[in-house]
Design a protein around this motif. Sequence first.
Motif, PDB file in Angstrom:
ATOM      1  N   HIS A   2       1.510 -16.434  -3.716  1.00 41.88           N
ATOM      2  CA  HIS A   2       2.863 -16.478  -3.137  1.00 41.88           C
ATOM      3  C   HIS A   2       2.825 -17.149  -1.764  1.00 41.88           C
ATOM      4  CE1 HIS A   2       4.372 -13.817  -6.323  1.00 41.88           C
ATOM      5  NE2 HIS A   2       3.227 -13.175  -6.184  1.00 41.88           N
ATOM      6  N   LEU A  55       5.736 -17.508   0.853  1.00 41.14           N
ATOM      7  CA  LEU A  55       6.206 -16.344   1.609  1.00 41.14           C
ATOM      8  C   LEU A  55       5.488 -16.183   2.945  1.00 41.14           C
ATOM      9  CD1 LEU A  55       6.462 -13.608  -1.192  1.00 41.14           C
ATOM     10  CD2 LEU A  55       8.339 -14.837  -0.086  1.00 41.14           C
ATOM     11  N   GLN A  63       2.037  -7.451   5.528  1.00 40.80           N
ATOM     12  CA  GLN A  63       3.235  -7.827   4.771  1.00 40.80           C
ATOM     13  C   GLN A  63       2.873  -8.093   3.312  1.00 40.80           C
ATOM     14  OE1 GLN A  63       6.662  -8.084   5.967  1.00 40.80           O
ATOM     15  NE2 GLN A  63       6.764  -7.901   3.730  1.00 40.80           N
ATOM     16  N   ASN A  86       9.297  -7.503   0.405  1.00 43.93           N
ATOM     17  CA  ASN A  86      10.336  -8.514   0.230  1.00 43.93           C
ATOM     18  C   ASN A  86      11.040  -8.347  -1.110  1.00 43.93           C
ATOM     19  OD1 ASN A  86      10.292 -10.392   2.555  1.00 43.93           O
ATOM     20  ND2 ASN A  86       8.169 -10.742   1.930  1.00 43.93           N
ATOM     21  N   GLY A  87      12.364  -8.241  -1.068  1.00 42.40           N
ATOM     22  CA  GLY A  87      13.170  -8.290  -2.276  1.00 42.40           C
ATOM     23  C   GLY A  87      13.048  -7.111  -3.212  1.00 42.40           C
ATOM     24  N   MET A  88      12.589  -5.968  -2.718  1.00 47.04           N
ATOM     25  CA  MET A  88      12.483  -4.802  -3.591  1.00 47.04           C
ATOM     26  C   MET A  88      12.621  -3.520  -2.789  1.00 47.04           C
ATOM     27  SD  MET A  88       8.375  -4.582  -4.416  1.00 47.04           S
ATOM     28  CE  MET A  88       8.111  -6.341  -4.550  1.00 47.04           C
ATOM     29  N   ASP A 137       4.255  -6.126   0.025  1.00 44.20           N
ATOM     30  CA  ASP A 137       4.867  -6.847  -1.090  1.00 44.20           C
ATOM     31  C   ASP A 137       4.147  -6.549  -2.406  1.00 44.20           C
ATOM     32  OD1 ASP A 137       6.610  -7.979   0.725  1.00 44.20           O
ATOM     33  OD2 ASP A 137       5.495  -9.860   0.907  1.00 44.20           O
ATOM     34  N   THR A 183       8.525  -3.696   5.319  1.00 51.27           N
ATOM     35  CA  THR A 183       9.101  -3.418   4.008  1.00 51.27           C
ATOM     36  C   THR A 183       8.811  -4.564   3.036  1.00 51.27           C
ATOM     37  OG1 THR A 183      11.217  -4.349   4.727  1.00 51.27           O
ATOM     38  CG2 THR A 183      10.924  -1.963   4.957  1.00 51.27           C
TER      39      THR A 183
END
Length: 230
Positions: free
Chosen positions: A131, A134, A163, A190-192, A167, A188
């Motif tokens: 990824h 990101l 991070q 990403n995206g969830m 993730d 936190t």
Amino acid sequence: MTERCSNASASASSSSSLNSSFRDTEDDHTIASILAEEQQTSKLDGRLGRRLSHLDSIPHTPRVITEIPDVNEATLDHERLSERLATYDLEELQMEGDGNCQFRALADQLFRNPEYHKAVRKQVVKQLKHHRKLYEGYVPMKYRSYVKKMKKSGEWGDHVTLQAAADHFGAKICLVTSFRDSGYIEITPNGMIPTRQLWLSFWSEVHYNSLYERGDVPMRKPRKKHWLLF
């Protein structure tokens, strides 16, 4: 003769790639199984999160380590961290200072065993590798060199690897820090929506430990060993 050797080499390379892919998939399934088991047996992270839900977090920006504080600054930072932990009624489970402390602390929070740090590092590096978009904007060096460096045992983790861990494991990482103006940081995924919370102390670019409520720091006992984690 040359053509045969070339074909044999290509076949061996393809076989090796398939074996590696199969091993990675098997690793992922095993880790998921261990995490599910641990999630069922441990309620500590949820209890901590509820008790300290009033803490204000600053926005988190992933970054790599650029500078280590001098001895005097680090000493003052450690005193500030100790006072903060006492205020929040928290205790540290001390991690070995071998360059793997971030991954050891994450492993303790995820698996209740810091010795699983190699597996955590492997999963974080896989996240970084697959990824790239990101994370590469936060890395001030050639990205492939950074990922290669992070594969090495003893290489210090940073806020980019935190991070990536958040993730990959779908976790909110809660850092109680020694910083004067940012005593609490939430990382936190990403995206969830996070499915678990991991509580770590962070001593100003020097060391990470695993956090527990006062009186709940576990006495380490031998755990069932999983082949992929050693």
